[in-house]
Write a protein that holds these residues in place. Structure first.
Motif, PDB file in Angstrom:
ATOM      1  N   ASN A 111      41.172  42.805  -9.025  1.00 46.17           N
ATOM      2  CA  ASN A 111      41.551  43.546  -7.824  1.00 46.17           C
ATOM      3  C   ASN A 111      40.323  44.267  -7.265  1.00 46.17           C
ATOM      4  OD1 ASN A 111      42.655  46.563  -6.876  1.00 46.17           O
ATOM      5  ND2 ASN A 111      43.811  44.847  -6.039  1.00 46.17           N
ATOM      6  N   LYS A 112      39.675  43.645  -6.288  1.00 41.64           N
ATOM      7  CA  LYS A 112      38.434  44.180  -5.728  1.00 41.64           C
ATOM      8  C   LYS A 112      38.629  45.571  -5.157  1.00 41.64           C
ATOM      9  CE  LYS A 112      37.021  39.537  -4.247  1.00 41.64           C
ATOM     10  NZ  LYS A 112      35.904  39.330  -5.168  1.00 41.64           N
ATOM     11  N   GLU A 113      39.796  45.765  -4.547  1.00 41.68           N
ATOM     12  CA  GLU A 113      40.024  46.987  -3.795  1.00 41.68           C
ATOM     13  C   GLU A 113      39.970  48.243  -4.656  1.00 41.68           C
ATOM     14  OE1 GLU A 113      41.574  43.508  -1.585  1.00 41.68           O
ATOM     15  OE2 GLU A 113      41.757  44.199  -3.659  1.00 41.68           O
ATOM     16  N   SER A 114      40.266  48.131  -5.945  1.00 39.87           N
ATOM     17  CA  SER A 114      40.205  49.298  -6.828  1.00 39.87           C
ATOM     18  C   SER A 114      38.823  49.926  -6.799  1.00 39.87           C
ATOM     19  CB  SER A 114      40.573  48.902  -8.261  1.00 39.87           C
ATOM     20  OG  SER A 114      41.937  48.564  -8.366  1.00 39.87           O
ATOM     21  N   LEU A 115      37.784  49.108  -6.965  1.00 39.91           N
ATOM     22  CA  LEU A 115      36.420  49.622  -6.945  1.00 39.91           C
ATOM     23  C   LEU A 115      35.955  49.945  -5.528  1.00 39.91           C
ATOM     24  CD1 LEU A 115      34.594  47.396  -9.593  1.00 39.91           C
ATOM     25  CD2 LEU A 115      34.940  49.861  -9.703  1.00 39.91           C
ATOM     26  N   VAL A 116      36.388  49.143  -4.555  1.00 43.39           N
ATOM     27  CA  VAL A 116      35.956  49.353  -3.171  1.00 43.39           C
ATOM     28  C   VAL A 116      36.386  50.723  -2.662  1.00 43.39           C
ATOM     29  CG1 VAL A 116      36.342  48.595  -0.784  1.00 43.39           C
ATOM     30  CG2 VAL A 116      35.781  46.919  -2.542  1.00 43.39           C
ATOM     31  N   VAL A 117      37.632  51.115  -2.943  1.00 43.99           N
ATOM     32  CA  VAL A 117      38.140  52.365  -2.372  1.00 43.99           C
ATOM     33  C   VAL A 117      37.978  53.566  -3.303  1.00 43.99           C
ATOM     34  CG1 VAL A 117      39.824  51.038  -1.044  1.00 43.99           C
ATOM     35  CG2 VAL A 117      40.558  52.147  -3.147  1.00 43.99           C
ATOM     36  N   LEU A 293      29.330  54.640   0.220  1.00 44.52           N
ATOM     37  CA  LEU A 293      30.412  53.881  -0.408  1.00 44.52           C
ATOM     38  C   LEU A 293      31.782  54.534  -0.212  1.00 44.52           C
ATOM     39  CD1 LEU A 293      28.646  52.816  -3.731  1.00 44.52           C
ATOM     40  CD2 LEU A 293      29.027  51.435  -1.690  1.00 44.52           C
ATOM     41  N   ASP A 294      31.807  55.805   0.192  1.00 43.41           N
ATOM     42  CA  ASP A 294      33.085  56.462   0.484  1.00 43.41           C
ATOM     43  C   ASP A 294      33.823  55.781   1.627  1.00 43.41           C
ATOM     44  OD1 ASP A 294      32.546  58.239  -1.500  1.00 43.41           O
ATOM     45  OD2 ASP A 294      32.378  60.013  -0.226  1.00 43.41           O
ATOM     46  N   LEU A 295      33.099  55.037   2.463  1.00 41.22           N
ATOM     47  CA  LEU A 295      33.730  54.344   3.591  1.00 41.22           C
ATOM     48  C   LEU A 295      34.529  53.121   3.148  1.00 41.22           C
ATOM     49  CD1 LEU A 295      30.851  54.471   6.249  1.00 41.22           C
ATOM     50  CD2 LEU A 295      32.983  55.793   6.240  1.00 41.22           C
ATOM     51  N   GLY A 296      34.464  52.794   1.864  1.00 36.57           N
ATOM     52  CA  GLY A 296      35.191  51.629   1.370  1.00 36.57           C
ATOM     53  C   GLY A 296      36.679  51.700   1.635  1.00 36.57           C
ATOM     54  N   VAL A 297      37.263  52.889   1.512  1.00 38.72           N
ATOM     55  CA  VAL A 297      38.705  53.024   1.736  1.00 38.72           C
ATOM     56  C   VAL A 297      39.047  52.726   3.190  1.00 38.72           C
ATOM     57  CG1 VAL A 297      38.527  55.531   2.121  1.00 38.72           C
ATOM     58  CG2 VAL A 297      40.718  54.527   1.461  1.00 38.72           C
ATOM     59  N   VAL A 298      38.177  53.101   4.127  1.00 40.01           N
ATOM     60  CA  VAL A 298      38.413  52.824   5.549  1.00 40.01           C
ATOM     61  C   VAL A 298      38.255  51.332   5.835  1.00 40.01           C
ATOM     62  CG1 VAL A 298      37.731  53.379   7.913  1.00 40.01           C
ATOM     63  CG2 VAL A 298      37.554  55.118   6.116  1.00 40.01           C
ATOM     64  N   LYS A 335      35.423  61.146   3.203  1.00 38.63           N
ATOM     65  CA  LYS A 335      34.818  61.601   1.955  1.00 38.63           C
ATOM     66  C   LYS A 335      35.818  61.405   0.819  1.00 38.63           C
ATOM     67  CE  LYS A 335      30.976  63.012   3.814  1.00 38.63           C
ATOM     68  NZ  LYS A 335      29.721  62.273   3.564  1.00 38.63           N
ATOM     69  N   ALA A 336      35.441  60.587  -0.133  1.00 33.86           N
ATOM     70  CA  ALA A 336      36.335  60.305  -1.254  1.00 33.86           C
ATOM     71  C   ALA A 336      36.158  61.376  -2.324  1.00 33.86           C
ATOM     72  CB  ALA A 336      36.043  58.922  -1.819  1.00 33.86           C
ATOM     73  N   GLU A 337      36.682  62.581  -2.042  1.00 32.53           N
ATOM     74  CA  GLU A 337      36.489  63.708  -2.956  1.00 32.53           C
ATOM     75  C   GLU A 337      37.458  63.698  -4.128  1.00 32.53           C
ATOM     76  OE1 GLU A 337      36.754  67.084  -0.414  1.00 32.53           O
ATOM     77  OE2 GLU A 337      34.832  66.697   0.576  1.00 32.53           O
ATOM     78  N   ASN A 338      38.612  63.103  -3.925  1.00 34.18           N
ATOM     79  CA  ASN A 338      39.586  62.919  -5.001  1.00 34.18           C
ATOM     80  C   ASN A 338      40.564  61.831  -4.590  1.00 34.18           C
ATOM     81  OD1 ASN A 338      41.783  64.198  -3.436  1.00 34.18           O
ATOM     82  ND2 ASN A 338      40.665  66.110  -3.820  1.00 34.18           N
ATOM     83  N   LEU A 343      43.988  58.487  -0.704  1.00 35.52           N
ATOM     84  CA  LEU A 343      45.302  58.015  -0.232  1.00 35.52           C
ATOM     85  C   LEU A 343      45.551  58.465   1.205  1.00 35.52           C
ATOM     86  CD1 LEU A 343      47.429  58.682  -3.445  1.00 35.52           C
ATOM     87  CD2 LEU A 343      46.516  56.495  -2.660  1.00 35.52           C
ATOM     88  N   GLN A 344      45.173  59.687   1.528  1.00 35.87           N
ATOM     89  CA  GLN A 344      45.335  60.194   2.900  1.00 35.87           C
ATOM     90  C   GLN A 344      44.450  59.431   3.879  1.00 35.87           C
ATOM     91  OE1 GLN A 344      44.485  64.403   2.713  1.00 35.87           O
ATOM     92  NE2 GLN A 344      46.124  64.810   1.236  1.00 35.87           N
ATOM     93  N   THR A 345      43.212  59.196   3.486  1.00 32.64           N
ATOM     94  CA  THR A 345      42.285  58.470   4.353  1.00 32.64           C
ATOM     95  C   THR A 345      42.762  57.046   4.589  1.00 32.64           C
ATOM     96  OG1 THR A 345      40.447  59.787   3.484  1.00 32.64           O
ATOM     97  CG2 THR A 345      39.882  57.761   4.659  1.00 32.64           C
TER      98      THR A 345
END
Length: 362
Positions: A111-117, A293-298, A335-338, A343-345
């Motif tokens: 599952n790539k997305e785990s590390l990406v986000v 890399l924080d932009l991965g979730v977006v 910003k992937a602070e937690n 999840l919000q982003t």
């Protein structure tokens, strides 16, 4: 093992390895391909089965069947096995990865997305990637100073397609991958080169390196290169099959032949190409993503929405990259602070991407 995504291509290949090495399968998690799931249940006799929808439970030939994300997490929590193979597609795979880490289990991660986000929150000490490119990089590692790493791309369904005709391609054409048989989502991601962007982000987390790039190798025989500081380069060459990285991810090592060796005389020649932004416009943001890399979730959220819209014929193929880039401009300060903020982003980015799709649809 617990196998998440048993009826997909990774799941099927994982069960091929389980069959070959006589590995026990405690839990099977699948989507909506109940026919194939029932065949797997009959052969591997898992203790527990989890599926996508409640309305399909009566179709499953097992006396311990549940459904949904909570049931997946519960199955991981309550299982006796120490290995979780996560072959789920998309953002859905993140929480199971985090739960497996919480439970101290070894994760074979497709599952790539785990590390990406959420790469910064994933303990990688018990994680092995199921991916030919990252497996290749790991295989090549030596006790030498590394300058940079490079992975290869197939080029996807439209690597030879006339540029002026890309905006009018059909779903059927987009899903006709030249080298691989994969699920719909990853095949589209391959055609846009988004999948390779994900892989560079994964490599950044897995190997703690930012000097990363990719090139097209049309036969998918070379999967990775490492460039060392002394000016030398090593390459990982293997026939195209996921069973080799799967075997290593689950077993730790493997001394018997999983694949037939590549016959370079028979191959005769290899072709390499630069990834051109004219054909793969998403590649324009590669450096921006690798530098933050924080932009991965977006990136992931917008891409999931855009790909789904294309597969539903709401947008054109060329509009996938447009929607992703526009969403990144709006949600550029992520910003992937937690995990809660991630999840919000994710939710915000999906809403922004949906807005662009509505605008395109008029």
């Amino acid at each position: 093992m617990i196998l998440l995504g048993s009826t997909g291509s990774i799941g099927v290949n994982t069960l091929n390895i389980a069959r070959r090495f006589n590995l026990k399968v405690e839990v099977l998690v699948a989507g909506r391909n109940i026919g194939l799931l029932n065949q797997q249940i009959k052969e591997f006799n898992p203790k527990r089965v989890v599926i996508d929808r409640a309305e399909d439970i009566h179709l499953v030939n097992h006396n311990n069947v549940s459904f949904g994300e909570d049931s997946i997490l519960q199955a991981i929590q309550e299982s006796e096995t120490s290995t979780v193979v996560n072959a789920l597609v998309g953002f859905l795979g993140l929480k199971p990865t985090l739960k497996a880490i919480e439970c101290g289990k070894k994760i074979a991660l497709a599952n790539k997305e785990s590390l990406v986000v959420a790469g910064k929150f994933i303990d990688q000490t018990k994680l092995k990637p199921i991916d030919s490119e990252h497996f290749g990089l790991w295989y090549l590692l030596q006790d030498k100073k590394i300058d940079s790493m490079m992975v290869t791309a197939s080029g996807g369904s439209f690597r030879d397609y006339p540029l002026e005709k890309l905006q009018n391609v059909s779903i059927k054409e987009a899903l006709a991958h030249p080298n691989w048989s994969m699920g719909n989502k990853i095949t589209i991601d391959s055609a846009t080169m988004t999948n390779k962007m994900f892989e560079l982000m994964e490599a950044a987390w897995l190997f703690d390196i930012r000097k990363l790039d990719a090139i097209i190798e049309t036969k998918s025989l070379i999967h990775a290169f490492i460039n060392f500081s002394d000016g030398s380069t090593t390459a990982h060459i293997a026939n195209a099959s996921m069973q080799l990285p799967i075997a290593y991810a689950i077993l730790g090592s493997c001394d018997e032949e999983i694949l037939k060796p590549v016959d370079l005389v028979e191959v005769a020649n290899l072709e390499f190409r630069k990834i051109e932004t004219s054909r793969y416009p998403i590649w324009e943001i590669k450096d921006e993503i690798l530098n933050n890399l924080d932009l991965g979730v977006v990136l992931n959220a917008a891409n999931e929405i855009a790909v789904a819209a294309f597969l539903q014929q709401k947008i054109r193929f060329t509009e996938i990259a447009q929607i992703v880039e526009n969403t990144l401009q709006v949600v550029q300060n992520a910003k992937a602070e937690n995990i809660d903020i991630i999840l919000q982003t994710d939710m915000i980015a999906r809403q922004v991407a949906e807005t662009y799709i509505v605008d395109i649809g008029g």
